[in-house]
Design a protein around this motif. Structure first.
Motif, short mmCIF file in Angstrom:
data_model
loop_
_atom_site.label_atom_id
_atom_site.label_comp_id
_atom_site.label_asym_id
_atom_site.label_seq_id
_atom_site.Cartn_x
_atom_site.Cartn_y
_atom_site.Cartn_z
N LYS A 191 -4.48 -13.51 2.76
CA LYS A 191 -4.26 -12.56 1.66
C LYS A 191 -5.58 -11.88 1.34
O LYS A 191 -6.35 -12.32 0.47
N ILE A 192 -5.84 -10.82 2.07
CA ILE A 192 -7.09 -10.08 1.86
C ILE A 192 -6.77 -8.58 1.95
O ILE A 192 -5.68 -8.20 2.35
N HIS A 193 -7.76 -7.77 1.61
CA HIS A 193 -7.62 -6.33 1.83
C HIS A 193 -7.99 -6.08 3.28
O HIS A 193 -9.13 -6.36 3.67
N LEU A 194 -7.06 -5.58 4.05
CA LEU A 194 -7.29 -5.44 5.49
C LEU A 194 -7.23 -3.98 5.91
O LEU A 194 -6.24 -3.29 5.68
N LEU A 195 -8.32 -3.51 6.49
CA LEU A 195 -8.38 -2.13 6.99
C LEU A 195 -8.63 -2.17 8.49
O LEU A 195 -9.24 -3.10 9.01
N LYS A 202 -4.47 3.72 5.21
CA LYS A 202 -3.47 2.77 5.73
C LYS A 202 -3.79 1.32 5.37
O LYS A 202 -3.29 0.41 6.01
N VAL A 203 -4.59 1.12 4.32
CA VAL A 203 -5.03 -0.24 3.98
C VAL A 203 -3.85 -1.16 3.74
O VAL A 203 -2.83 -0.76 3.18
N ARG A 204 -4.03 -2.40 4.17
CA ARG A 204 -3.00 -3.42 3.95
C ARG A 204 -3.53 -4.27 2.81
O ARG A 204 -4.42 -5.09 2.99
N LYS A 205 -3.01 -4.00 1.58
CA LYS A 205 -3.54 -4.69 0.40
C LYS A 205 -3.04 -6.11 0.35
O LYS A 205 -1.95 -6.43 0.80
N LYS A 206 -3.88 -6.97 -0.30
CA LYS A 206 -3.54 -8.41 -0.36
C LYS A 206 -2.35 -8.66 -1.27
O LYS A 206 -2.05 -7.89 -2.16
#
Lengths: 225, 110
Positions: free
Chosen positions: A52-56, B106-110
């Protein structure tokens, strides 16, 4: 008032380490973790997706400098007060982040730079030689005398992160950050940190050839501007 | 006239024909055509009129006008290389800027 701390990690082909690194940070209580996958060829992104992190993700590989800039810009958009840059290869100790951010929290400085030579790191000889060369080069070009100029473990206040412009995409960004600190007279200190050298991280580190490449690029850029 | 000089003339004529064809296909502008036409024509003229262009050698302090042109060409090539480096650098910066913008969008937020 509690400071919002964001950890920014630029990753390229770190499928073996990335989950361990993220879990290590979470164990220390850091919840706001931003990972930028620089178009890895392995399963770095897929493995990080499960955390569960901010993934770019960069659609094309642009280098560590570009990745950190992406992460820092995103952190600023998320109202970060302090931004810590942290390596993805497991060399940094998440327990030392407190040491890095304390001077910024106390408003003594805007940037803290980790130094392995002030800490207890067992630096391999060739690496020590290259890094000392980097120290000399930085002193000549930026006028700043540091003990460790190519350490990815650093913390920036919001103000410093907004002020520092990273234009170099690849490993030259480390010298560029220091150059910016000097030019913009940003208050900084060096803080002792430990770099854990493993066979894995040694293989991924900078070669002598790449270090020369970095110097050449920096000189050409300086001439072009 | 030596073999080298003949080869230079043949190559320059070939290059000139290519430039004309590129202009016909609208692959280059009139300005670019003019630049390259002058270069290749000047090269042919230099070879054919070498003796008459001896004054060029006297002006530059180098005996042979051909050597003068070679030295100037090398200097020009270094300059063009430097300019190309700057252009490539600008393009790389643009690619990075776009890559970063897309990543943030397109960030995939937690």
């Amino acid at each position: 008032m509690k400071n919002k701390i964001f950890i920014v990690i630029a990753a390229y082909n770190e499928e073996n380490q990335i989950v361990k690194v993220i879990k290590g940070l979470k164990k220390e209580g850091y919840k706001d973790i931003i990972l930028i996958d620089d178009c890895s060829l392995d399963k770095t992104y897929e493995k990080a997706k499960k955390e569960k992190i901010h993934l770019l993700k960069h659609e094309v590989n642009r280098g560590q400098g570009a990745s950190l800039k992406t992460g820092i810009d995103y952190a600023l958009q998320q109202n970060a007060d302090i931004i810590v840059t942290f390596d993805a290869d497991g060399q940094h100790n998440p327990g030392e982040i407190k040491r890095l951010i304390e001077p910024i929290k106390k408003k003594n400085v805007e940037v803290t730079l980790g130094s392995r030579f002030l800490g207890k790191s067992n630096v391999p000889f060739i690496k020590r030689f290259i890094l000392k060369g980097g120290v000399f080069f930085t002193w000549i070009f930026s006028g700043i005398k540091l003990t460790d100029t190519h350490n990815g473990f650093r913390a920036l206040s919001r103000k410093a992160a907004q002020n520092i412009e990273i234009k170099h995409d690849r490993m030259e960004h480390a010298s560029e950050i220091i150059d910016q600190i000097a030019k913009k007279k940003i208050k900084y200190i060096e803080v002792p940190v430990t770099i854990k050298y493993s066979e894995y991280s040694k293989k991924k580190g900078q070669s002598v050839f790449n270090s020369i490449n970095i110097v050449v690029k920096l000189i050409l850029r300086k001439l072009a501007r | 006239m030596g073999i080298i000089e003949i080869l230079i003339i043949i190559f320059a004529c070939f290059a000139l024909i290519k430039v004309v064809l590129k202009l016909k296909d609208k692959a280059i502008s009139w300005r670019e055509f003019g630049f390259w036409a002058v270069i290749w024509t000047a090269l042919v003229a230099l070879v054919l009129l070498r003796k008459r262009l001896g004054f060029l050698g006297e002006l530059s302090g180098v005996d042979d006008p051909f050597k003068t042109v070679v030295i100037l060409s090398i200097i020009l090539l270094f300059y063009l290389m430097f300019r190309t480096f700057i252009k490539i650098d600008k393009v790389e910066q643009e690619i990075t800027r776009l890559t970063r913008e897309i990543a943030i969008k397109k960030v995939r937020k937690k």
